[in-house]
Design a protein around this motif. Structure first.
Motif, PDB file in Angstrom:
ATOM      1  N   THR A   9       0.822  -1.207   0.000  1.00 41.99           N
ATOM      2  CA  THR A   9       0.000   0.000   0.000  1.00 41.99           C
ATOM      3  C   THR A   9       0.859   1.260   0.000  1.00 41.99           C
ATOM      4  O   THR A   9       0.524   2.250  -0.651  1.00 41.99           O
ATOM      5  N   SER A  10       1.975   1.222   0.696  1.00 41.09           N
ATOM      6  CA  SER A  10       2.808   2.418   0.809  1.00 41.09           C
ATOM      7  C   SER A  10       4.028   2.405  -0.105  1.00 41.09           C
ATOM      8  O   SER A  10       4.639   3.456  -0.323  1.00 41.09           O
ATOM      9  N   GLU A  11       4.374   1.240  -0.646  1.00 39.70           N
ATOM     10  CA  GLU A  11       5.599   1.133  -1.444  1.00 39.70           C
ATOM     11  C   GLU A  11       5.599  -0.180  -2.211  1.00 39.70           C
ATOM     12  O   GLU A  11       5.035  -1.176  -1.766  1.00 39.70           O
ATOM     13  N   VAL A  12       6.255  -0.172  -3.370  1.00 37.20           N
ATOM     14  CA  VAL A  12       6.579  -1.431  -4.035  1.00 37.20           C
ATOM     15  C   VAL A  12       8.037  -1.725  -3.695  1.00 37.20           C
ATOM     16  O   VAL A  12       8.890  -0.838  -3.734  1.00 37.20           O
ATOM     17  N   LYS A  13       8.297  -2.975  -3.295  1.00 36.09           N
ATOM     18  CA  LYS A  13       9.641  -3.406  -2.942  1.00 36.09           C
ATOM     19  C   LYS A  13      10.037  -4.541  -3.867  1.00 36.09           C
ATOM     20  O   LYS A  13       9.214  -5.430  -4.134  1.00 36.09           O
ATOM     21  N   VAL A  14      11.281  -4.504  -4.359  1.00 36.90           N
ATOM     22  CA  VAL A  14      11.786  -5.578  -5.204  1.00 36.90           C
ATOM     23  C   VAL A  14      13.046  -6.157  -4.578  1.00 36.90           C
ATOM     24  O   VAL A  14      13.784  -5.460  -3.877  1.00 36.90           O
ATOM     25  N   LEU A  15      13.269  -7.431  -4.832  1.00 34.25           N
ATOM     26  CA  LEU A  15      14.332  -8.181  -4.178  1.00 34.25           C
ATOM     27  C   LEU A  15      14.969  -9.109  -5.199  1.00 34.25           C
ATOM     28  O   LEU A  15      14.259  -9.781  -5.960  1.00 34.25           O
ATOM     29  N   LEU A  16      16.294  -9.159  -5.224  1.00 33.12           N
ATOM     30  CA  LEU A  16      17.027 -10.053  -6.116  1.00 33.12           C
ATOM     31  C   LEU A  16      17.750 -11.091  -5.264  1.00 33.12           C
ATOM     32  O   LEU A  16      18.511 -10.728  -4.353  1.00 33.12           O
ATOM     33  N   GLY A  28      13.170   0.021  -3.910  1.00 30.46           N
ATOM     34  CA  GLY A  28      11.758   0.325  -3.682  1.00 30.46           C
ATOM     35  C   GLY A  28      11.372   1.648  -4.288  1.00 30.46           C
ATOM     36  O   GLY A  28      12.220   2.438  -4.698  1.00 30.46           O
ATOM     37  N   SER A  29      10.072   1.859  -4.335  1.00 24.84           N
ATOM     38  CA  SER A  29       9.515   3.117  -4.819  1.00 24.84           C
ATOM     39  C   SER A  29       8.232   3.380  -4.033  1.00 24.84           C
ATOM     40  O   SER A  29       7.328   2.540  -4.026  1.00 24.84           O
ATOM     41  N   PRO A  30       8.138   4.531  -3.359  1.00 29.70           N
ATOM     42  CA  PRO A  30       6.975   4.793  -2.493  1.00 29.70           C
ATOM     43  C   PRO A  30       5.727   5.211  -3.269  1.00 29.70           C
ATOM     44  O   PRO A  30       5.808   5.701  -4.395  1.00 29.70           O
ATOM     45  N   PHE A  31       4.583   5.007  -2.627  1.00 24.15           N
ATOM     46  CA  PHE A  31       3.291   5.439  -3.151  1.00 24.15           C
ATOM     47  C   PHE A  31       2.653   6.404  -2.170  1.00 24.15           C
ATOM     48  O   PHE A  31       2.879   6.316  -0.963  1.00 24.15           O
ATOM     49  N   SER A  32       1.813   7.258  -2.684  1.00 23.62           N
ATOM     50  CA  SER A  32       0.996   8.086  -1.806  1.00 23.62           C
ATOM     51  C   SER A  32      -0.424   7.505  -1.797  1.00 23.62           C
ATOM     52  O   SER A  32      -0.853   6.866  -2.749  1.00 23.62           O
ATOM     53  N   VAL A  33      -1.111   7.729  -0.712  1.00 26.48           N
ATOM     54  CA  VAL A  33      -2.500   7.310  -0.573  1.00 26.48           C
ATOM     55  C   VAL A  33      -3.356   8.567  -0.597  1.00 26.48           C
ATOM     56  O   VAL A  33      -3.098   9.516   0.144  1.00 26.48           O
ATOM     57  N   PRO A  45      -4.066   3.083  -9.905  1.00 29.04           N
ATOM     58  CA  PRO A  45      -3.371   1.856 -10.295  1.00 29.04           C
ATOM     59  C   PRO A  45      -2.189   2.082 -11.235  1.00 29.04           C
ATOM     60  O   PRO A  45      -1.226   1.307 -11.220  1.00 29.04           O
ATOM     61  N   ALA A  46      -2.219   3.139 -12.035  1.00 29.95           N
ATOM     62  CA  ALA A  46      -1.082   3.430 -12.912  1.00 29.95           C
ATOM     63  C   ALA A  46       0.181   3.699 -12.085  1.00 29.95           C
ATOM     64  O   ALA A  46       1.297   3.416 -12.532  1.00 29.95           O
ATOM     65  N   ASP A  47       0.015   4.226 -10.879  1.00 31.82           N
ATOM     66  CA  ASP A  47       1.161   4.475 -10.006  1.00 31.82           C
ATOM     67  C   ASP A  47       1.836   3.168  -9.596  1.00 31.82           C
ATOM     68  O   ASP A  47       3.042   3.132  -9.373  1.00 31.82           O
ATOM     69  N   TRP A  48       1.073   2.087  -9.479  1.00 26.25           N
ATOM     70  CA  TRP A  48       1.653   0.792  -9.112  1.00 26.25           C
ATOM     71  C   TRP A  48       2.610   0.309 -10.200  1.00 26.25           C
ATOM     72  O   TRP A  48       3.700  -0.164  -9.917  1.00 26.25           O
ATOM     73  N   TRP A  49       2.164   0.437 -11.451  1.00 24.64           N
ATOM     74  CA  TRP A  49       3.009   0.007 -12.565  1.00 24.64           C
ATOM     75  C   TRP A  49       4.252   0.902 -12.672  1.00 24.64           C
ATOM     76  O   TRP A  49       5.365   0.408 -12.805  1.00 24.64           O
ATOM     77  N   GLU A  50       4.039   2.197 -12.595  1.00 19.23           N
ATOM     78  CA  GLU A  50       5.163   3.133 -12.689  1.00 19.23           C
ATOM     79  C   GLU A  50       6.162   2.897 -11.554  1.00 19.23           C
ATOM     80  O   GLU A  50       7.376   2.858 -11.781  1.00 19.23           O
ATOM     81  N   ILE A  96     -10.086   1.593  -4.863  1.00 19.48           N
ATOM     82  CA  ILE A  96     -10.507   1.688  -3.472  1.00 19.48           C
ATOM     83  C   ILE A  96      -9.695   0.662  -2.700  1.00 19.48           C
ATOM     84  O   ILE A  96      -9.766  -0.544  -2.971  1.00 19.48           O
ATOM     85  N   LEU A  97      -8.893   1.119  -1.738  1.00 19.44           N
ATOM     86  CA  LEU A  97      -7.940   0.254  -1.041  1.00 19.44           C
ATOM     87  C   LEU A  97      -8.591  -0.554   0.074  1.00 19.44           C
ATOM     88  O   LEU A  97      -9.684  -0.246   0.540  1.00 19.44           O
ATOM     89  N   TRP A  98      -7.864  -1.543   0.523  1.00 17.37           N
ATOM     90  CA  TRP A  98      -8.318  -2.462   1.570  1.00 17.37           C
ATOM     91  C   TRP A  98      -8.652  -1.744   2.875  1.00 17.37           C
ATOM     92  O   TRP A  98      -9.485  -2.198   3.654  1.00 17.37           O
ATOM     93  N   ASN A  99      -8.000  -0.607   3.136  1.00 20.77           N
ATOM     94  CA  ASN A  99      -8.217   0.094   4.406  1.00 20.77           C
ATOM     95  C   ASN A  99      -9.221   1.243   4.281  1.00 20.77           C
ATOM     96  O   ASN A  99      -9.374   2.030   5.203  1.00 20.77           O
ATOM     97  N   ASP A 100      -9.940   1.313   3.166  1.00 20.07           N
ATOM     98  CA  ASP A 100     -10.999   2.301   2.972  1.00 20.07           C
ATOM     99  C   ASP A 100     -12.158   1.966   3.911  1.00 20.07           C
ATOM    100  O   ASP A 100     -12.502   0.796   4.090  1.00 20.07           O
TER     101      ASP A 100
END
Length: 112
Positions: A9-16, A28-33, A45-50, A96-100
């Motif tokens: 919800t707050s960030e996408v995290k990637v791991l190798l 990682g790359s943060p998201f705003s709510v 949702p476009a922010d998730w891909w970006e 609409i997020l899970w914590n709405d």
């Protein structure tokens, strides 16, 4: 090599990971709510891909050789979100997020 992607919800995290499960790198790359009204919680949702593309580019830049050898990808993501689509699968509105909590009153009425 293995790539993990966690779309939170707050960030996408990637791991190798190497073949033995040792962490080679993370990014990682943060998201705003968006909270346009009390109890509301939404994201574009476009922010998730970006954000995922940004995080992957960071990881690829710092671990070029290992990244080029990725053979498997694991993906996890936030739960219970509503992404509304039209007939062409285009996003109609912010997710609409899970914590709405806009329907808390209706949920309480149904539970009663």
């Amino acid at each position: 090599m293995y790539l993990g992607i966690d779309l939170g919800t707050s960030e996408v995290k990637v791991l190798l990971l190497d073949p033995n499960g040792h962490v080679l790198g993370t990014a990682g790359s943060p998201f705003s709510v968006s909270r346009p009204h009390p109890r509301w919680s939404e994201q574009n949702p476009a922010d998730w891909w970006e954000g995922t593309c940004i995080a992957l580019a960071k990881l690829r830049e710092s671990h070029r050789e290992a990244f080029s050898q990725v053979r498997g990808i694991g993906l996890s993501g936030q739960m219970h979100g509503a992404v509304l689509l039209d007939e062409q699968d285009r996003v109609l509105r912010p997710a609409i997020l899970w914590n709405d909590m806009r329907s808390v009153d209706e949920c309480e009425a149904l539970t009663a």
